[in-house]
Scaffold this motif. Structure first.
Motif, PDB file in Angstrom:
ATOM      1  N   ALA A  72      34.228  37.544  33.585  1.00  0.00           N
ATOM      2  CA  ALA A  72      35.634  37.138  33.421  1.00  0.00           C
ATOM      3  C   ALA A  72      35.860  36.513  32.047  1.00  0.00           C
ATOM      4  O   ALA A  72      36.830  36.840  31.344  1.00  0.00           O
ATOM      5  CB  ALA A  72      36.026  36.159  34.530  1.00  0.00           C
ATOM      6  N   PHE A  73      34.961  35.612  31.646  1.00  0.00           N
ATOM      7  CA  PHE A  73      35.096  34.986  30.327  1.00  0.00           C
ATOM      8  C   PHE A  73      34.912  36.011  29.211  1.00  0.00           C
ATOM      9  O   PHE A  73      35.616  35.966  28.192  1.00  0.00           O
ATOM     10  CB  PHE A  73      34.081  33.860  30.169  1.00  0.00           C
ATOM     11  N   LEU A 201      39.575  41.872  40.915  1.00  0.00           N
ATOM     12  CA  LEU A 201      40.004  43.162  41.452  1.00  0.00           C
ATOM     13  C   LEU A 201      41.435  43.496  41.034  1.00  0.00           C
ATOM     14  O   LEU A 201      41.784  44.663  40.843  1.00  0.00           O
ATOM     15  CB  LEU A 201      39.909  43.158  42.983  1.00  0.00           C
ATOM     16  N   ALA A 202      42.259  42.468  40.909  1.00  0.00           N
ATOM     17  CA  ALA A 202      43.648  42.688  40.485  1.00  0.00           C
ATOM     18  C   ALA A 202      43.786  42.735  38.974  1.00  0.00           C
ATOM     19  O   ALA A 202      44.543  43.546  38.432  1.00  0.00           O
ATOM     20  CB  ALA A 202      44.540  41.591  41.064  1.00  0.00           C
ATOM     21  N   LEU A 203      43.035  41.872  38.271  1.00  0.00           N
ATOM     22  CA  LEU A 203      43.233  41.717  36.833  1.00  0.00           C
ATOM     23  C   LEU A 203      42.525  42.785  36.002  1.00  0.00           C
ATOM     24  O   LEU A 203      43.055  43.217  34.971  1.00  0.00           O
ATOM     25  CB  LEU A 203      42.752  40.328  36.392  1.00  0.00           C
ATOM     26  N   VAL A 204      41.352  43.215  36.427  1.00  0.00           N
ATOM     27  CA  VAL A 204      40.603  44.190  35.619  1.00  0.00           C
ATOM     28  C   VAL A 204      41.334  45.534  35.539  1.00  0.00           C
ATOM     29  O   VAL A 204      41.460  46.111  34.441  1.00  0.00           O
ATOM     30  CB  VAL A 204      39.175  44.349  36.155  1.00  0.00           C
ATOM     31  N   VAL A 240      48.749  37.511  29.100  1.00  0.00           N
ATOM     32  CA  VAL A 240      48.822  36.980  30.465  1.00  0.00           C
ATOM     33  C   VAL A 240      47.545  37.299  31.236  1.00  0.00           C
ATOM     34  O   VAL A 240      46.972  36.427  31.908  1.00  0.00           O
ATOM     35  CB  VAL A 240      50.060  37.553  31.196  1.00  0.00           C
ATOM     36  N   VAL A 241      47.078  38.540  31.138  1.00  0.00           N
ATOM     37  CA  VAL A 241      45.859  38.930  31.856  1.00  0.00           C
ATOM     38  C   VAL A 241      44.646  38.175  31.307  1.00  0.00           C
ATOM     39  O   VAL A 241      43.797  37.692  32.079  1.00  0.00           O
ATOM     40  CB  VAL A 241      45.640  40.449  31.768  1.00  0.00           C
ATOM     41  N   LEU A 245      42.276  35.617  33.479  1.00  0.00           N
ATOM     42  CA  LEU A 245      40.825  35.791  33.620  1.00  0.00           C
ATOM     43  C   LEU A 245      40.081  34.505  33.242  1.00  0.00           C
ATOM     44  O   LEU A 245      39.161  34.076  33.962  1.00  0.00           O
ATOM     45  CB  LEU A 245      40.349  36.949  32.744  1.00  0.00           C
ATOM     46  N   ALA A 246      40.467  33.907  32.130  1.00  0.00           N
ATOM     47  CA  ALA A 246      39.828  32.657  31.719  1.00  0.00           C
ATOM     48  C   ALA A 246      40.109  31.542  32.720  1.00  0.00           C
ATOM     49  O   ALA A 246      39.222  30.730  33.029  1.00  0.00           O
ATOM     50  CB  ALA A 246      40.315  32.253  30.330  1.00  0.00           C
ATOM     51  N   ALA A 247      41.335  31.502  33.243  1.00  0.00           N
ATOM     52  CA  ALA A 247      41.706  30.449  34.191  1.00  0.00           C
ATOM     53  C   ALA A 247      40.919  30.572  35.491  1.00  0.00           C
ATOM     54  O   ALA A 247      40.395  29.570  36.015  1.00  0.00           O
ATOM     55  CB  ALA A 247      43.204  30.519  34.472  1.00  0.00           C
ATOM     56  N   PHE A 248      40.821  31.778  36.037  1.00  0.00           N
ATOM     57  CA  PHE A 248      40.075  31.954  37.277  1.00  0.00           C
ATOM     58  C   PHE A 248      38.578  31.721  37.051  1.00  0.00           C
ATOM     59  O   PHE A 248      37.885  31.174  37.923  1.00  0.00           O
ATOM     60  CB  PHE A 248      40.313  33.356  37.850  1.00  0.00           C
ATOM     61  N   GLY A 249      38.055  32.143  35.896  1.00  0.00           N
ATOM     62  CA  GLY A 249      36.655  31.875  35.594  1.00  0.00           C
ATOM     63  C   GLY A 249      36.373  30.387  35.498  1.00  0.00           C
ATOM     64  O   GLY A 249      35.370  29.892  36.023  1.00  0.00           O
TER      65      GLY A 249
END
Length: 337
Positions: A72-73, A201-204, A240-241, A245-249
């Motif tokens: 993710a990072f 799964l949603a962001l990639v 935004v994406v 990704l950084a936020a969820f990681g």
């Protein structure tokens, strides 16, 4: 699209490192024991006393979270650096990780939040700071440069907020905060892995769709617009994406220092044409190796002291940042960016 040899190599290396993390370390697990533990768990049977708990509740969640968080990072940092055409553009440098840290620390110190609540607070903090940085970066001149400068300023202010909150709380809470802001895989759990996995799964796929004109954007906004790319819409979507990704990681594993910054440049040291997939795999490799070093090598060198993975990645990233700033190769990259 042809997959490059470096990507194939990294794709093979990641599962090997996951297995190495599970099998090796302070508690060594043999391959037959691992197969027995996993098969019995899947069949609902009783596993090997002691070993099953270590493998299923500690080693496997830690290794899997390391791989997902690193990916993710890596994707986030690679997207920022490619989009803004600047190797210094990453969530660590532009303040997104600082926003996540400030959100989590505020929730822990002010409201006694723990676990998932602290992680959600980190997610909210990262998204709010990203929105603030984007608002501050509007104006004339280079959008990428304004975004980086605004992020550095906001990140510095948020680090001061974190230090202030830590100075106003009790020692026990401050130690919890320090562990979180250092970046640690100790709280790895099925819940954290599931949330990060679902988010990816949603962001990639969204990133894969938006990244198609990314190579065109590297030519410059005017050239991309002339080739029919809606520059503002694509740029906003990618930002935004990348922020998400950084936020969820960060919400899952804490602000792992310099992973997003290191992933793509390290891949491009081996293959100058490495892309986002290589950045994701490179990020996973960095976190897996750093976690193994912090948990198993550092205690041998430091007399039993285990280092959080974020401290190890920070020790790797800081010299690389200095090299990027002072070396001729680094100056060439910044001019191209």
């Amino acid at each position: 699209m042809r997959i490059r040899p470096l990507t194939l190599t990294l794709a093979a290396l990641v599962p090997l490192l996951v297995f190495a993390s599970v099998l090796l370390g302070s508690y060594v697990v043999t391959v037959p024991d691992l197969i027995t533990i996993v098969s019995r768990h899947l069949n609902g049977e009783r596993g090997i006393p002691g070993a099953s708990f270590i493998v299923l509740d500690t080693k496997i969640p830690r290794a899997v979270l390391a791989a997902f968080a690193g990916a993710a990072f890596g994707l986030s940092g690679g997207t920022f650096q490619t989009l803004l055409r600047n190797p210094l553009a990453s969530p660590d440098v532009i303040g997104v990780s600082s926003g996540a840290s400030a959100g989590a620390v505020a929730a822990i110190v002010l409201f006694g939040a723990r676990g998932i609540t602290a992680s959600l607070s980190a997610l909210v903090g990262a998204l709010l700071v990203a929105l603030l940085i984007h608002s501050l970066s509007r104006g004339e001149g280079s959008a990428g440069l304004r975004l980086i400068l605004a992020g550095i300023g906001v990140g510095a202010a948020l680090q001061a907020v974190v230090q202030f909150l830590m100075s106003r709380t009790d020692i026990r809470t401050a130690s919890d905060v320090l562990l979180w802001v250092s970046g640690s895989l100790n709280p790895a759990s099925g819940d954290r892995i599931t949330v990060l996995f679902v988010a990816m799964l949603a962001l990639v796929p969204a990133l894969a769709l938006l990244a198609r004109p990314l190579r065109v954007l590297e030519l410059g906004d005017d050239a991309a617009a002339g080739l029919g790319v809606n520059v503002s819409r694509v740029r906003l979507g990618l930002l935004v994406v990348a922020v998400a990704l950084a936020a969820f990681g960060t919400a899952a594993a804490g602000p792992l220092a310099f992973v997003a910054f290191l992933a793509l440049p390290l891949a491009r040291q081996l293959d100058p044409r490495a892309g986002l997939l290589a950045a994701a795999l490179s990020g996973a490799v960095v976190v897996l190796v750093a976690d193994f070093v912090g948990a198993n090598v550092a205690p041998l060198l430091l007399g039993g002291s285990v280092l959080p993975v974020g401290i190890v990645t920070g020790a790797l990233g800081a010299p690389f940042l200095l090299w990027l700033l002072v070396s001729p190769a680094g100056r060439t990259r910044r001019k191209v960016a």
